[in-house]
Design a protein around this motif. Structure first.
Motif, PDB file in Angstrom:
ATOM      1  N   ILE A 334       1.453 -11.257 -16.438  1.00  0.00           N
ATOM      2  CA  ILE A 334       1.808 -11.950 -15.195  1.00  0.00           C
ATOM      3  C   ILE A 334       0.813 -13.070 -14.896  1.00  0.00           C
ATOM      4  O   ILE A 334      -0.282 -13.122 -15.459  1.00  0.00           O
ATOM      5  CB  ILE A 334       1.861 -10.978 -13.993  1.00  0.00           C
ATOM      6  N   GLY A 335       1.228 -13.959 -13.979  1.00  0.00           N
ATOM      7  CA  GLY A 335       0.348 -15.031 -13.529  1.00  0.00           C
ATOM      8  C   GLY A 335      -0.501 -14.598 -12.348  1.00  0.00           C
ATOM      9  O   GLY A 335      -0.485 -13.439 -11.932  1.00  0.00           O
ATOM     10  N   ASP A 336      -1.240 -15.548 -11.776  1.00  0.00           N
ATOM     11  CA  ASP A 336      -2.170 -15.224 -10.693  1.00  0.00           C
ATOM     12  C   ASP A 336      -1.715 -15.778  -9.343  1.00  0.00           C
ATOM     13  O   ASP A 336      -2.518 -15.944  -8.423  1.00  0.00           O
ATOM     14  CB  ASP A 336      -3.573 -15.741 -11.020  1.00  0.00           C
ATOM     15  N   SER A 337      -0.421 -16.078  -9.221  1.00  0.00           N
ATOM     16  CA  SER A 337       0.141 -16.555  -7.966  1.00  0.00           C
ATOM     17  C   SER A 337       1.073 -15.475  -7.417  1.00  0.00           C
ATOM     18  O   SER A 337       1.937 -14.976  -8.139  1.00  0.00           O
ATOM     19  CB  SER A 337       0.915 -17.861  -8.182  1.00  0.00           C
ATOM     20  N   PHE A 338       0.893 -15.129  -6.126  1.00  0.00           N
ATOM     21  CA  PHE A 338       1.617 -13.987  -5.570  1.00  0.00           C
ATOM     22  C   PHE A 338       2.257 -14.347  -4.232  1.00  0.00           C
ATOM     23  O   PHE A 338       1.724 -15.151  -3.460  1.00  0.00           O
ATOM     24  CB  PHE A 338       0.664 -12.807  -5.366  1.00  0.00           C
ATOM     25  N   LYS A 339       3.402 -13.709  -3.962  1.00  0.00           N
ATOM     26  CA  LYS A 339       4.079 -13.840  -2.674  1.00  0.00           C
ATOM     27  C   LYS A 339       4.407 -12.457  -2.132  1.00  0.00           C
ATOM     28  O   LYS A 339       4.694 -11.531  -2.900  1.00  0.00           O
ATOM     29  CB  LYS A 339       5.373 -14.657  -2.816  1.00  0.00           C
ATOM     30  N   ARG A 340       4.356 -12.366  -0.790  1.00  0.00           N
ATOM     31  CA  ARG A 340       4.809 -11.153  -0.112  1.00  0.00           C
ATOM     32  C   ARG A 340       5.657 -11.550   1.085  1.00  0.00           C
ATOM     33  O   ARG A 340       5.618 -12.693   1.542  1.00  0.00           O
ATOM     34  CB  ARG A 340       3.624 -10.285   0.309  1.00  0.00           C
ATOM     35  N   GLY A 345      10.586 -11.352   6.979  1.00  0.00           N
ATOM     36  CA  GLY A 345      11.200 -10.916   5.736  1.00  0.00           C
ATOM     37  C   GLY A 345      11.332 -11.994   4.686  1.00  0.00           C
ATOM     38  O   GLY A 345      11.984 -11.777   3.656  1.00  0.00           O
ATOM     39  N   LYS A 346      10.713 -13.152   4.920  1.00  0.00           N
ATOM     40  CA  LYS A 346      10.770 -14.242   3.952  1.00  0.00           C
ATOM     41  C   LYS A 346       9.560 -14.167   3.014  1.00  0.00           C
ATOM     42  O   LYS A 346       8.455 -13.820   3.430  1.00  0.00           O
ATOM     43  CB  LYS A 346      10.785 -15.596   4.669  1.00  0.00           C
ATOM     44  N   TRP A 347       9.805 -14.527   1.754  1.00  0.00           N
ATOM     45  CA  TRP A 347       8.717 -14.518   0.778  1.00  0.00           C
ATOM     46  C   TRP A 347       7.823 -15.729   1.000  1.00  0.00           C
ATOM     47  O   TRP A 347       8.296 -16.861   1.074  1.00  0.00           O
ATOM     48  CB  TRP A 347       9.264 -14.519  -0.640  1.00  0.00           C
ATOM     49  N   ALA A 348       6.511 -15.466   1.083  1.00  0.00           N
ATOM     50  CA  ALA A 348       5.550 -16.537   1.328  1.00  0.00           C
ATOM     51  C   ALA A 348       4.287 -16.277   0.533  1.00  0.00           C
ATOM     52  O   ALA A 348       3.932 -15.120   0.240  1.00  0.00           O
ATOM     53  CB  ALA A 348       5.219 -16.619   2.822  1.00  0.00           C
ATOM     54  N   ALA A 349       3.585 -17.355   0.165  1.00  0.00           N
ATOM     55  CA  ALA A 349       2.322 -17.220  -0.559  1.00  0.00           C
ATOM     56  C   ALA A 349       1.333 -16.419   0.276  1.00  0.00           C
ATOM     57  O   ALA A 349       1.258 -16.577   1.503  1.00  0.00           O
ATOM     58  CB  ALA A 349       1.759 -18.589  -0.894  1.00  0.00           C
ATOM     59  N   VAL A 350       0.576 -15.557  -0.375  1.00  0.00           N
ATOM     60  CA  VAL A 350      -0.370 -14.700   0.345  1.00  0.00           C
ATOM     61  C   VAL A 350      -1.617 -15.488   0.730  1.00  0.00           C
ATOM     62  O   VAL A 350      -1.937 -16.530   0.131  1.00  0.00           O
ATOM     63  CB  VAL A 350      -0.764 -13.476  -0.500  1.00  0.00           C
ATOM     64  N   ASP A 351      -2.338 -14.996   1.736  1.00  0.00           N
ATOM     65  CA  ASP A 351      -3.588 -15.644   2.141  1.00  0.00           C
ATOM     66  C   ASP A 351      -4.706 -15.242   1.186  1.00  0.00           C
ATOM     67  O   ASP A 351      -4.538 -14.391   0.304  1.00  0.00           O
ATOM     68  CB  ASP A 351      -3.934 -15.308   3.596  1.00  0.00           C
ATOM     69  N   ALA A 352      -5.869 -15.830   1.380  1.00  0.00           N
ATOM     70  CA  ALA A 352      -6.979 -15.638   0.444  1.00  0.00           C
ATOM     71  C   ALA A 352      -7.420 -14.182   0.371  1.00  0.00           C
ATOM     72  O   ALA A 352      -7.713 -13.659  -0.719  1.00  0.00           O
ATOM     73  CB  ALA A 352      -8.152 -16.541   0.839  1.00  0.00           C
TER      74      ALA A 352
END
Length: 627
Positions: A334-340, A345-352
């Motif tokens: 897998i890569g190192d970019s994540f969304k939750r 309920g929308k997928w968004a990039a996670v904070d630091a």
């Protein structure tokens, strides 16, 4: 992990320490005077079935730290980076267990050239010939190998049970010009024999090898070469197979002197991935432990599919060349970019802070490898991806809910793992949503057909909800099949269905790739019954009225299907004499184009209504009634 050798039946109750001692005392050969050699700790890094999937899969959902998380999964440049971790080591074999070709627009446009160039960023020690390497015939397979051998790697392509006729593309001067039965690698001063095997029946029935290319029984060919290598003093034997996980386990029991099997074909995920979510259910342990004909241990591994995973098997041998332990891990890349999902309920990039928590969880999980793409491999891929991207971008419609991919309803492997909405698709009676829609596209494209039939294996990937593009369509249906129409009586239609299922339940073809899906035709299926009694309550839908009625055994129906199974491939034996007699109409419509045209005409596509599914009821081979 010490292996309990079943030949020591009375030792089964020993403690692990006592058993390990018994194993070493037992020796590695029936000849007590066989000279000893140094013990060996061997690592085998391997992939299989990448099927021209060179790009990563975006927005794949898995649980990380117990929370649903979207990741970028796989991508060949990441696989290359995973193999780079073994650079400088002299104890590693790098293996590819076949089916490099067919599956995406990279193959459609470049016919294996892109795959070979990306494989040469790894330099595999050996590759098994997969059945899909023959999809466009022996000549195309030769071209792929030529490209694979154009650089410094010179990866040997292995198939001990395939003998091309001399004078044909794969054997211009000798039978082993292009396909070698085995290769020998020296690891820490010890010779290791690697023998290739290709699934016989499936390749002959589901691909397009020349009629003159001979396929031998897999076990017969394997034992012949094992004996040959043993006679040369090679004590360590690895089979590199493309026959399927279940077949690998069965094969081990038929052979002497085999130590490890690295396999492909069944796209099997092995290991414990249950913590990642129900969509990542594995079919067995990694490595799976079996025994050979001598009751000696055999370590079996496979690494899923589509450049998503890499397997690492560790095998220990004593000074007699006998396996004393095997272990290892298959891992998803897998890569190192994540969304939750956010509060809405929308997928968004996670904070630091969340990123750090996820990275820590990934690094602590041996079933995941977080990697950046190898720069060299990414550069090679970029030379091809621009042309592919332009074609892939064309949107042809919208899918309102995921169209899940299933071969056989009830199969242990979920081929839609990671696709939201398809977590338990393989456990449901309806089977493959996407194969059902493909069959409907056939029926729509044929003006005169009463029903349409599509084989499960001809449909390659699920489709997630949202826009569907030209690229998606050619990934779903990557082959060059065309639409044909054949006249069949109702009795013959029933026979076609029975043939297709019997091909893998009774005749040993792998994976249920011939499993039927249909439009305008539905049935109840009981796989626990004998051939001839599996399909009941077969009904046909009248195209004019929309009414369903029992199929008439004596009535002639027009059946639309792809020319591949119309020729009798994938077990469709009843089709073959009709096709061979010339009693069919070829529409000369590329089956992918019929799918594209159907999606464009519909604009928006959903899963079919329950009553439209070909599978109205399914009982599995073990008698389980599926929901």
């Amino acid at each position: 992990m010490n292996l309990a050798l079943p030949r020591l039946r009375r030792a089964m109750m020993l403690t692990p320490i006592a058993l390990a001692a018994a194993l070493v005392a037992c020796g590695g050969s029936d000849d007590n005077d066989t000279p000893a050699q140094q013990p060996l700790a061997l690592t085998i890094a391997h992939i299989n079935d990448h099927h021209s999937n060179l790009d990563a899969f975006a927005a794949q959902t898995m649980k990380i730290g117990g929370v649903d998380t979207q990741v970028e999964l796989g991508g060949f440049a990441r696989v290359t980076q995973a193999f780079k971790a073994y650079e400088g080591r002299d104890d590693v074999l790098k293996l590819h267990a076949g089916d490099a070709n067919t599956g995406t627009l990279y193959y459609t446009l470049f016919k294996g050239q892109a795959d070979a160039d990306l494989m040469n960023t790894i330099c595999f020690d050996a590759m098994a010939a997969g059945n899909h390497e023959f999809d466009d015939g022996d000549a195309q397979f030769k071209s792929f190998i030529d490209r694979l051998h154009a650089g410094a790697c010179q990866t040997p392509v292995l198939a001990a049970n395939i003998k091309p006729q001399v004078g044909t593309p794969l054997a211009p001067k000798a039978a082993d010009d292009y396909l070698k039965p085995y290769t020998i690698k020296t690891v820490k001063g010890v010779q290791v024999g690697i023998i290739g095997l290709t699934v016989k029946g499936k390749t002959q029935n589901s691909s397009s090898p020349l009629a003159t290319t001979v396929f031998e029984d897999e076990a017969v060919a394997a034992q012949r070469i094992i004996d040959q290598l043993k006679g040369q003093g090679v004590k360590h034997i690895v089979l590199l197979t493309h026959i399927g996980y279940q077949a690998d386990k069965a094969l081990a029991a038929r052979l002497t002197d085999v130590d490890a099997i690295i396999g492909g074909d069944s796209h099997t995920l092995l290991g414990d991935f249950s913590h990642l979510g129900s969509g990542y259910a594995a079919a067995g342990a990694y490595p799976t432990q079996a025994v050979n004909k001598d009751d000696k241990p055999v370590c079996i591994g496979q690494a899923w599919e589509y450049s998503k995973a890499i397997g690492e098997m560790r095998v220990s041998f004593n000074d007699q060349g006998e396996v004393t332990a095997c272990g290892g891990q298959a891992a998803l890349v897998i890569g190192d970019s994540f969304k939750r999902q956010d509060a809405e309920g929308k997928w968004a990039a996670v904070d630091a802070a969340t990123q750090q928590q996820i990275v820590a969880a990934v690094n602590a999980d041996p079933s995941l490898k977080m990697l950046t793409a190898d720069a060299g491999a990414a550069s090679v891929l970029k030379a091809y991806s621009g042309q592919v991207d332009e074609l892939k971008k064309q949107t042809i419609g919208t899918v309102t809910e995921a169209l899940c991919l299933v071969r056989t309803p009830g199969h242990t492997t979920n081929r839609s793992a990671g696709t939201p909405g398809c977590e338990d698709a393989n456990k449901l009676a309806r089977g493959s949503d996407i194969a059902q829609v493909v069959a409907q596209s056939f029926l729509s494209a044929s003006l005169r057909a009463d029903i349409a039939i599509q084989n499960a294996g001809g449909v390659r990937v699920p489709v997630k909800a949202g826009p569907i593009t030209m690229g998606d369509a050619f990934t779903v249906l990557p082959f060059t099949n065309v639409l044909v129409e054949l006249p069949l009586t109702g009795a013959q239609v029933a026979a076609v269905l029975e043939d297709a299922v019997a091909a893998y339940l009774d005749a040993g073809q792998a994976e249920g790739g011939g499993h039927p899906y249909a439009a305008g035709l539905r049935w109840h299926l009981d796989m626990s019954q004998a051939k001839g009694a599996r399909f009941t309550q077969i009904e046909v839908k009248d195209r004019a009225t929309g009414n369903w009625s029992a199929i008439d055994p004596a009535k002639t129906y027009i059946v639309a299907t792809n020319d591949f199974i119309a020729k009798g491939q994938d077990g469709y034996a009843t089709f073959k004499p009709i096709y061979d007699s010339g009693n069919y109409v070829n529409n000369y419509l590329l089956y992918t184009q019929t799918f594209v045209d159907y999606i464009r005409a519909q604009g928006t596509v959903s899963r079919p209504a329950a009553g439209e599914y070909s599978h109205q009821s399914v009982i599995t081979k073990d008698g389980t009634k599926l929901p």
